[in-house]
Write an enzyme that holds these catalytic residues in place. Structure first.
Site, PDB file in Angstrom:
ATOM      1  N   HIS A 198     -78.623 -72.983  -3.060  1.00 10.66           N
ATOM      2  CA  HIS A 198     -80.259 -72.310  -2.989  1.00 10.66           C
ATOM      3  C   HIS A 198     -79.916 -72.139  -1.377  1.00 10.66           C
ATOM      4  O   HIS A 198     -79.244 -72.415  -0.697  1.00 10.66           O
ATOM      5  CB  HIS A 198     -80.997 -73.612  -3.016  1.00 10.66           C
ATOM      6  N   HIS A 347     -76.333 -72.353  -0.041  1.00 13.12           N
ATOM      7  CA  HIS A 347     -75.820 -73.351   0.125  1.00 13.12           C
ATOM      8  C   HIS A 347     -76.015 -74.611  -0.796  1.00 13.12           C
ATOM      9  O   HIS A 347     -77.149 -74.619  -1.585  1.00 13.12           O
ATOM     10  CB  HIS A 347     -75.718 -74.312   1.790  1.00 13.12           C
TER      11      HIS A 347
END
Length: 395
Positions: A198, A347
């Site tokens: 995300h 990440h």
């Protein structure tokens, strides 16, 4: 800074969140109030030391309610940066690139001592290298107000709608799992992996830009953070495919995150929102274009039927997740501060450290509303490489 409510409630013993609730594609990685053992974290016991930084322990105030966010004019400091990076990369600074495409470890510099010109250069270098890892930093020992003041230079500080935060300082997003906390194992009863790619809070009208995360307690092993270069992911697509993506917009939603928080007896400070953003966004300081979708918060492509939207989004999610040659893995060590640009990266935490304390604090300056520039003005790969590596030629 936002005012803090008066009464803060905390569970005193750990209990497992309910299992069996799913919220679409959204994966709940947060432990939350229901799994928090206040006594163990503050005092320790015969088997566990207390938390290293009690002033950063999370609190959840169910009475704290905030109004909707208002738009603001963001100042992009990367545009003001001297590309020699002389105020950031002095002769004593040592550099090691994690990979050719993303991530650089820098030592011999103290972030908290940077001048405003150095901060400008930090913003630009982060945009170019996507993720910077600074070792042996003093952020964790600074007065909390000083750390927030540093972050405010880069944009208005975001207050997360559902996460715990230190008392009196809701501008921090606290990432916390306590000693003996095994609540992360619940996710594996429903999913095959804890990885949840995300970009942070993309459901906001103005999502974050230059973002800071620093370690307070680190597990003996595990708990690494994965990063992906979503500008490189965009460039890997064929010109015809990239052109097709231009002009498309997608809905990003914070509703599922709020529903998950309520299901875990956590808090919702601000009612959830949705925003529509372009699938491809342009970075204001570098001109790079990047994919701006993620399975945590992106829900559907505007104007597409469900099957069409699902098919295209799944391809993009898989392309990002499987791109090991444009990803990096950051290992946390005491004193580490990681800086990334949320506009051009994704990440995920890795929840492979069950039963150990992992405690971090995030400062999350918001940036501009995502926008796209016309297809055809893309930077070539050679131009990106030249810009990204120009600063290293004199070091």
């Amino acid at each position: 800074m936002a005012p803090s409510a008066v009464t803060v409630t905390q569970p005193t013993t750990a209990s497992k969140p309910a299992v069996g609730r799913t919220f679409g594609n959204y994966k709940e990685q947060a432990a939350g109030a229901q799994a928090y053992n206040k006594k163990l974290e503050e005092e320790g016991d015969a088997h566990h030391a207390k938390a290293n930084y009690l002033n950063y322990l999370p609190a959840w105030n169910p009475d704290e309610k905030l109004p909707p966010l208002e738009t603001f004019e963001h100042v992009e400091h990367g545009l003001d940066a001297d590309e020699t990076f002389s105020k950031l990369l002095g002769p004593s600074v040592e550099r090691e690139d994690l990979t050719p495409n993303i991530g650089t470890v820098l030592s011999g510099i103290q972030l908290s001592k940077l001048s405003d010109r150095g901060k400008d250069q930090l913003a630009l270098l982060t945009a170019r290298r996507k993720v910077l890892v600074f070792r042996e930093q003093d952020f964790a020992t600074l007065p909390i107000g000083e750390a927030l003041k540093f972050g405010e230079y880069f944009g208005r500080l975001h207050i997360h709608p559902t996460s715990g935060a230190p008392k009196e300082h809701p501008e921090f997003h606290v990432v916390h799992r306590g000693a003996e906390d095994k609540s992360g194992e619940n996710l594996l009863q429903e999913r095959t992996s804890t990885v949840a790619w995300h970009s942070d809070v993309t459901y906001e009208k103005q999502p974050p830009g230059t973002t800071f995360l620093y370690i307070l307690d680190v597990p003996s092993t595990g708990g690494d953070t994965l990063f992906v270069n979503q500008a490189e992911a965009y460039r890997r697509l064929s010109p015809a495919f990239r052109e097709r993506l231009h002009g498309l917009k997608a809905l990003h939603s914070g509703i599922e995150q709020a529903e998950s928080a309520r299901a875990r007896d956590s808090i919702v400070r601000r009612e959830p929102v949705t925003s529509v953003h372009p699938l491809v966004r342009t970075h204001p300081a570098t001109g790079e274009k990047a994919l701006f979708v993620n399975p945590q918060f992106t829900r559907h492509i505007i104007g597409y039927k469900k099957e069409e939207s699902d098919t295209l989004l799944k391809f993009l999610y898989d392309h990002i997740a499987f791109g090991a040659d444009f990803q990096a893995r950051v290992k946390w060590t005491k004193g580490s501060v990681v800086v990334w640009d949320n506009r051009v990266t994704g990440h995920s935490a890795t929840l492979d450290f069950s039963g150990q304390r992992r405690h971090l604090a995030r400062i999350t300056p918001q940036a501009e509303e995502p926008y796209e520039t016309p297809f055809g003005d893309d930077l070539s790969i050679a131009q990106v490489d030249e810009r990204s590596n120009r600063h290293s030629s004199s070091h």
